[in-house]
Scaffold this motif. Structure first.
Motif, mmCIF file in Angstrom:
data_model
loop_
_atom_site.group_PDB
_atom_site.id
_atom_site.type_symbol
_atom_site.label_atom_id
_atom_site.label_comp_id
_atom_site.label_asym_id
_atom_site.label_seq_id
_atom_site.Cartn_x
_atom_site.Cartn_y
_atom_site.Cartn_z
ATOM 1 N N ALA A 72 0.830 -1.206 0.000
ATOM 2 C CA ALA A 72 0.000 0.000 0.000
ATOM 3 C C ALA A 72 0.865 1.256 0.000
ATOM 4 O O ALA A 72 0.556 2.225 -0.683
ATOM 5 C CB ALA A 72 -0.930 0.006 1.207
ATOM 6 N N ALA A 73 1.942 1.225 0.754
ATOM 7 C CA ALA A 73 2.827 2.390 0.813
ATOM 8 C C ALA A 73 3.457 2.664 -0.548
ATOM 9 O O ALA A 73 3.591 3.811 -0.958
ATOM 10 C CB ALA A 73 3.904 2.176 1.863
ATOM 11 N N ILE A 74 3.823 1.611 -1.254
ATOM 12 C CA ILE A 74 4.460 1.785 -2.562
ATOM 13 C C ILE A 74 3.432 2.215 -3.609
ATOM 14 O O ILE A 74 3.651 3.165 -4.354
ATOM 15 C CB ILE A 74 5.166 0.492 -2.991
ATOM 16 C CG1 ILE A 74 6.382 0.257 -2.092
ATOM 17 C CG2 ILE A 74 5.583 0.541 -4.453
ATOM 18 C CD1 ILE A 74 6.998 -1.116 -2.217
ATOM 19 N N LEU A 75 2.307 1.525 -3.657
ATOM 20 C CA LEU A 75 1.296 1.828 -4.675
ATOM 21 C C LEU A 75 0.675 3.206 -4.504
ATOM 22 O O LEU A 75 0.345 3.866 -5.476
ATOM 23 C CB LEU A 75 0.179 0.781 -4.640
ATOM 24 C CG LEU A 75 0.535 -0.591 -5.179
ATOM 25 C CD1 LEU A 75 -0.604 -1.566 -4.921
ATOM 26 C CD2 LEU A 75 0.849 -0.522 -6.658
ATOM 27 N N PHE A 76 0.510 3.626 -3.263
ATOM 28 C CA PHE A 76 -0.202 4.876 -3.001
ATOM 29 C C PHE A 76 0.672 5.930 -2.354
ATOM 30 O O PHE A 76 0.179 6.908 -1.811
ATOM 31 C CB PHE A 76 -1.433 4.596 -2.139
ATOM 32 C CG PHE A 76 -2.332 3.548 -2.716
ATOM 33 C CD1 PHE A 76 -2.823 3.667 -4.000
ATOM 34 C CD2 PHE A 76 -2.680 2.436 -1.990
ATOM 35 C CE1 PHE A 76 -3.651 2.708 -4.550
ATOM 36 C CE2 PHE A 76 -3.514 1.467 -2.517
ATOM 37 C CZ PHE A 76 -3.999 1.600 -3.801
ATOM 38 N N HIS A 77 1.975 5.750 -2.372
ATOM 39 C CA HIS A 77 2.932 6.734 -1.843
ATOM 40 C C HIS A 77 2.625 7.128 -0.407
ATOM 41 O O HIS A 77 2.797 8.285 -0.020
ATOM 42 C CB HIS A 77 2.977 7.980 -2.728
ATOM 43 C CG HIS A 77 3.250 7.688 -4.162
ATOM 44 N ND1 HIS A 77 4.486 7.327 -4.622
ATOM 45 C CD2 HIS A 77 2.425 7.669 -5.243
ATOM 46 C CE1 HIS A 77 4.428 7.114 -5.929
ATOM 47 N NE2 HIS A 77 3.197 7.303 -6.324
ATOM 48 N N GLY A 78 2.143 6.174 0.376
ATOM 49 C CA GLY A 78 1.855 6.437 1.779
ATOM 50 C C GLY A 78 0.519 7.102 2.043
ATOM 51 O O GLY A 78 0.219 7.450 3.183
ATOM 52 N N TRP A 79 -0.316 7.260 1.032
ATOM 53 C CA TRP A 79 -1.579 7.967 1.189
ATOM 54 C C TRP A 79 -2.773 7.048 1.425
ATOM 55 O O TRP A 79 -3.905 7.463 1.293
ATOM 56 C CB TRP A 79 -1.862 8.827 -0.031
ATOM 57 C CG TRP A 79 -1.079 10.089 -0.042
ATOM 58 C CD1 TRP A 79 -0.002 10.373 -0.820
ATOM 59 C CD2 TRP A 79 -1.308 11.243 0.761
ATOM 60 N NE1 TRP A 79 0.460 11.624 -0.545
ATOM 61 C CE2 TRP A 79 -0.323 12.188 0.414
ATOM 62 C CE3 TRP A 79 -2.235 11.569 1.738
ATOM 63 C CZ2 TRP A 79 -0.254 13.431 1.018
ATOM 64 C CZ3 TRP A 79 -2.158 12.808 2.331
ATOM 65 C CH2 TRP A 79 -1.176 13.723 1.968
ATOM 66 N N VAL A 96 -7.641 2.161 1.431
ATOM 67 C CA VAL A 96 -8.429 3.086 0.621
ATOM 68 C C VAL A 96 -7.666 4.400 0.479
ATOM 69 O O VAL A 96 -7.112 4.910 1.447
ATOM 70 C CB VAL A 96 -9.798 3.350 1.289
ATOM 71 C CG1 VAL A 96 -10.597 4.368 0.526
ATOM 72 C CG2 VAL A 96 -10.564 2.054 1.421
ATOM 73 N N ILE A 97 -7.649 4.939 -0.718
ATOM 74 C CA ILE A 97 -6.945 6.209 -0.915
ATOM 75 C C ILE A 97 -7.885 7.405 -0.864
ATOM 76 O O ILE A 97 -7.440 8.527 -0.739
ATOM 77 C CB ILE A 97 -6.173 6.216 -2.240
ATOM 78 C CG1 ILE A 97 -7.104 5.951 -3.392
ATOM 79 C CG2 ILE A 97 -5.048 5.235 -2.200
ATOM 80 C CD1 ILE A 97 -6.519 6.292 -4.718
ATOM 81 N N GLU A 133 -1.567 10.460 -10.985
ATOM 82 C CA GLU A 133 -0.922 9.198 -11.363
ATOM 83 C C GLU A 133 -1.940 8.057 -11.446
ATOM 84 O O GLU A 133 -1.920 7.264 -12.378
ATOM 85 C CB GLU A 133 0.153 8.855 -10.332
ATOM 86 C CG GLU A 133 0.895 7.582 -10.622
ATOM 87 C CD GLU A 133 1.919 7.263 -9.566
ATOM 88 O OE1 GLU A 133 1.927 6.118 -9.092
ATOM 89 O OE2 GLU A 133 2.707 8.172 -9.194
ATOM 90 N N LEU A 134 -2.849 8.005 -10.471
ATOM 91 C CA LEU A 134 -3.875 6.962 -10.497
ATOM 92 C C LEU A 134 -4.817 7.140 -11.686
ATOM 93 O O LEU A 134 -5.232 6.158 -12.305
ATOM 94 C CB LEU A 134 -4.668 6.969 -9.191
ATOM 95 C CG LEU A 134 -3.884 6.527 -7.970
ATOM 96 C CD1 LEU A 134 -4.690 6.762 -6.706
ATOM 97 C CD2 LEU A 134 -3.463 5.080 -8.081
ATOM 98 N N ARG A 135 -5.130 8.376 -12.006
ATOM 99 C CA ARG A 135 -5.972 8.644 -13.168
ATOM 100 C C ARG A 135 -5.288 8.141 -14.437
ATOM 101 O O ARG A 135 -5.909 7.471 -15.262
ATOM 102 C CB ARG A 135 -6.240 10.143 -13.290
ATOM 103 C CG ARG A 135 -7.075 10.523 -14.502
ATOM 104 C CD ARG A 135 -6.928 11.972 -14.862
ATOM 105 N NE ARG A 135 -5.543 12.243 -15.245
ATOM 106 C CZ ARG A 135 -4.966 13.428 -15.142
ATOM 107 N NH1 ARG A 135 -5.616 14.463 -14.675
ATOM 108 N NH2 ARG A 135 -3.715 13.606 -15.520
ATOM 109 N N ASP A 136 -4.003 8.428 -14.568
ATOM 110 C CA ASP A 136 -3.263 8.025 -15.764
ATOM 111 C C ASP A 136 -3.077 6.510 -15.829
ATOM 112 O O ASP A 136 -3.067 5.936 -16.908
ATOM 113 C CB ASP A 136 -1.913 8.730 -15.814
ATOM 114 C CG ASP A 136 -2.068 10.234 -15.997
ATOM 115 O OD1 ASP A 136 -3.168 10.677 -16.418
ATOM 116 O OD2 ASP A 136 -1.112 10.963 -15.709
ATOM 117 N N ARG A 137 -2.930 5.849 -14.667
ATOM 118 C CA ARG A 137 -2.803 4.397 -14.630
ATOM 119 C C ARG A 137 -4.055 3.709 -15.152
ATOM 120 O O ARG A 137 -3.990 2.648 -15.731
ATOM 121 C CB ARG A 137 -2.616 3.935 -13.182
ATOM 122 C CG ARG A 137 -1.236 3.618 -12.799
ATOM 123 C CD ARG A 137 -1.249 2.901 -11.464
ATOM 124 N NE ARG A 137 -0.420 3.624 -10.530
ATOM 125 C CZ ARG A 137 -0.393 3.411 -9.223
ATOM 126 N NH1 ARG A 137 -1.156 2.493 -8.696
ATOM 127 N NH2 ARG A 137 0.393 4.108 -8.454
#
Length: 78
Positions: free
Chosen positions: A7-14, A31-32, A72-76
């Protein structure tokens, strides 16, 4: 890889835990969306105080990083 690290890697700690049980336990769902809800407090503090030093030195960088994550999530997901 442990879930917390993923989760920390995928969401940069958010990411935050999304569920809390009535006995205090939480699930492993991350959940982000909660990050934006928490960041609202940062903006509300600035909106109430109009403290430009707070905005420049603390709040802006946090809000900027959160916006980068959502972009970043939008672009992914395109």
């Amino acid at each position: 890889m442990p879930r917390i690290n993923a989760a920390a890697i995928l969401f940069h700690g958010w990411a935050t835990r999304s569920e809390n049980g009535i006995f205090g336990g939480s699930s492993y769902l991350w959940v982000i969306g909660d990050a934006a809800w928490l960041a609202q407090n940062i903006w509300d503090h600035y909106a109430y105080t109009k403290d430009k030093t707070y905005l420049k030195e603390r709040a802006f960088q946090i809000l900027k990083e959160l916006c980068k994550l959502y972009e970043e999530l939008r672009d992914r997901n395109r």
